[in-house]
Design an enzyme around this catalytic site. Structure first.
Site, PDB file in Angstrom:
ATOM      1  N   LYS A 204       1.260  -1.378  -0.343  1.00 40.56           N
ATOM      2  CA  LYS A 204       0.231  -0.395   0.178  1.00 40.56           C
ATOM      3  C   LYS A 204       1.305   1.213   0.074  1.00 40.56           C
ATOM      4  O   LYS A 204       0.879   1.822  -0.688  1.00 40.56           O
ATOM      5  CB  LYS A 204      -1.009   0.132   1.275  1.00 40.56           C
ATOM      6  CG  LYS A 204      -2.295   0.851   1.052  1.00 40.56           C
ATOM      7  CD  LYS A 204      -2.945   0.689   2.332  1.00 40.56           C
ATOM      8  CE  LYS A 204      -2.834   0.033   3.446  1.00 40.56           C
ATOM      9  NZ  LYS A 204      -2.333   1.335   4.519  1.00 40.56           N
TER      10      LYS A 204
ATOM     11  N   ARG B 127     -10.114   4.740   9.827  1.00 34.54           N
ATOM     12  CA  ARG B 127     -10.090   3.442  10.596  1.00 34.54           C
ATOM     13  C   ARG B 127     -11.747   2.835  11.063  1.00 34.54           C
ATOM     14  O   ARG B 127     -11.374   1.818  11.312  1.00 34.54           O
ATOM     15  CB  ARG B 127      -9.015   3.682  11.149  1.00 34.54           C
ATOM     16  CG  ARG B 127      -7.647   3.275  10.464  1.00 34.54           C
ATOM     17  CD  ARG B 127      -7.315   2.956  11.458  1.00 34.54           C
ATOM     18  NE  ARG B 127      -5.480   2.511  11.124  1.00 34.54           N
ATOM     19  CZ  ARG B 127      -4.825   2.089  10.459  1.00 34.54           C
ATOM     20  NH1 ARG B 127      -5.131   1.032  10.285  1.00 34.54           N
ATOM     21  NH2 ARG B 127      -3.606   2.026  10.153  1.00 34.54           N
TER      22      ARG B 127
ATOM     23  N   ARG C 274       9.875 -13.212   3.599  1.00 33.75           N
ATOM     24  CA  ARG C 274      11.236 -11.704   3.662  1.00 33.75           C
ATOM     25  C   ARG C 274      11.006 -12.058   5.696  1.00 33.75           C
ATOM     26  O   ARG C 274      12.425 -11.038   5.655  1.00 33.75           O
ATOM     27  CB  ARG C 274       9.816 -10.474   3.698  1.00 33.75           C
ATOM     28  CG  ARG C 274      10.541  -9.023   3.313  1.00 33.75           C
ATOM     29  CD  ARG C 274       9.906  -8.341   3.376  1.00 33.75           C
ATOM     30  NE  ARG C 274       8.930  -7.984   4.324  1.00 33.75           N
ATOM     31  CZ  ARG C 274       7.971  -6.707   3.814  1.00 33.75           C
ATOM     32  NH1 ARG C 274       7.960  -6.390   2.765  1.00 33.75           N
ATOM     33  NH2 ARG C 274       6.951  -6.047   4.387  1.00 33.75           N
TER      34      ARG C 274
ATOM     35  N   ARG D 176      14.444 -11.814  11.479  1.00 33.58           N
ATOM     36  CA  ARG D 176      13.278 -11.136  12.163  1.00 33.58           C
ATOM     37  C   ARG D 176      12.564 -12.317  12.486  1.00 33.58           C
ATOM     38  O   ARG D 176      11.089 -12.574  12.277  1.00 33.58           O
ATOM     39  CB  ARG D 176      12.583  -9.945  10.742  1.00 33.58           C
ATOM     40  CG  ARG D 176      12.862  -8.924  11.051  1.00 33.58           C
ATOM     41  CD  ARG D 176      12.352  -8.245  10.186  1.00 33.58           C
ATOM     42  NE  ARG D 176      11.067  -7.686   9.526  1.00 33.58           N
ATOM     43  CZ  ARG D 176      10.613  -7.576   8.953  1.00 33.58           C
ATOM     44  NH1 ARG D 176      10.586  -6.649   8.297  1.00 33.58           N
ATOM     45  NH2 ARG D 176       9.404  -7.061   9.162  1.00 33.58           N
TER      46      ARG D 176
ATOM     47  N   ARG E  76      -2.218 -10.071  12.383  1.00 36.53           N
ATOM     48  CA  ARG E  76      -2.429  -8.719  11.729  1.00 36.53           C
ATOM     49  C   ARG E  76      -3.036  -8.528  10.739  1.00 36.53           C
ATOM     50  O   ARG E  76      -3.641  -7.427  10.470  1.00 36.53           O
ATOM     51  CB  ARG E  76      -0.964  -8.307  10.925  1.00 36.53           C
ATOM     52  CG  ARG E  76       0.292  -7.780  12.753  1.00 36.53           C
ATOM     53  CD  ARG E  76       0.872  -6.853  12.211  1.00 36.53           C
ATOM     54  NE  ARG E  76       1.911  -7.636  11.122  1.00 36.53           N
ATOM     55  CZ  ARG E  76       3.426  -8.164  12.025  1.00 36.53           C
ATOM     56  NH1 ARG E  76       3.005  -8.137  13.163  1.00 36.53           N
ATOM     57  NH2 ARG E  76       3.986  -8.328  10.753  1.00 36.53           N
TER      58      ARG E  76
END
Length: 202
Positions: free
Chosen positions: A14, A89, A128, A134, A145
């Site tokens: 986005k 939101r 990724r 990570r 999420r």
């Protein structure tokens, strides 16, 4: 006079598409995250309120978010249009934005929705995270999420779909490919590039 929103799940690109859209349509990319950070950095009265709330681990309330967005939309670069990212939101924020624009005799032209298969996004983000080391970005956290996004945005998407403003675009594929889909979908609604804009970066 192009006023638009962009929505899409985390990992759908986005932010990348928002910066491209704004450069070729001649409007500012207004992200609520950026607004929060700028106000905190500049230590504005609203920024100090936001910092205290964020530091406490709480959500910034609608009333404060609405005021920050109002101030940002009043700036000169947004008078002829904008692309809002991360706002509204909640349904309360939708109503507030409706009233704010109506008070200026304005309205939204389109709501760009980047659509992407959840499993594909989770697989992409998990890969990724592994490549970047990570460890805290687990598949479970990434999927959570995605689920929060769907839960929070579904009511908003329904509202804009009912109003005929929703412009769904397949968000999977190369950056240029997705950008071209967005350009074509907006052109179908009569929203065209800024005169002289380079379509190859759209």
């Amino acid at each position: 006079m192009t006023r638009m929103l962009i929505v899409g799940p985390p990992g759908a690109g986005k932010g990348t598409q928002a910066s491209r859209i704004t450069s070729v349509y001649g409007i500012p990319d207004i992200s609520t995250g950026d607004i929060f950070r700028a106000n905190i950095k500049n230590e504005t009265p609203l920024g100090r309120q936001v910092k205290a709330i964020v530091d406490a681990g709480d959500y910034v309330p609608d009333s404060l978010t609405n005021q920050l967005v109002t101030d940002r939309l009043a700036e000169d670069d947004a008078k002829d249009g904008f692309l809002l990212d991360g706002y509204p939101r909640t349904l309360e924020q939708v109503k507030y934005l409706d009233d704010l624009l109506a008070s200026k005799g304005q309205e939204l032209a389109a709501v760009i929705q980047l659509v992407a298969d959840q499993d594909e996004i989770v697989a992409r983000l998990t890969k990724r995270a592994q490549e970047q080391g990570r460890a805290d970005d687990s598949e479970e956290a990434i999927r959570h999420r995605q689920e929060v996004y769907v839960r929070e945005t579904s009511p908003l998407i329904d509202v804009y779909r009912d109003r005929g403003l929703l412009v769904p675009v397949d968000g999977l594929g190369g950056v240029d490919e997705v950008a071209e889909r967005i350009r074509a979908a907006l052109a179908e609604r009569g929203i065209h590039l800024l005169a002289g804009a380079d379509e190859t970066v759209a």
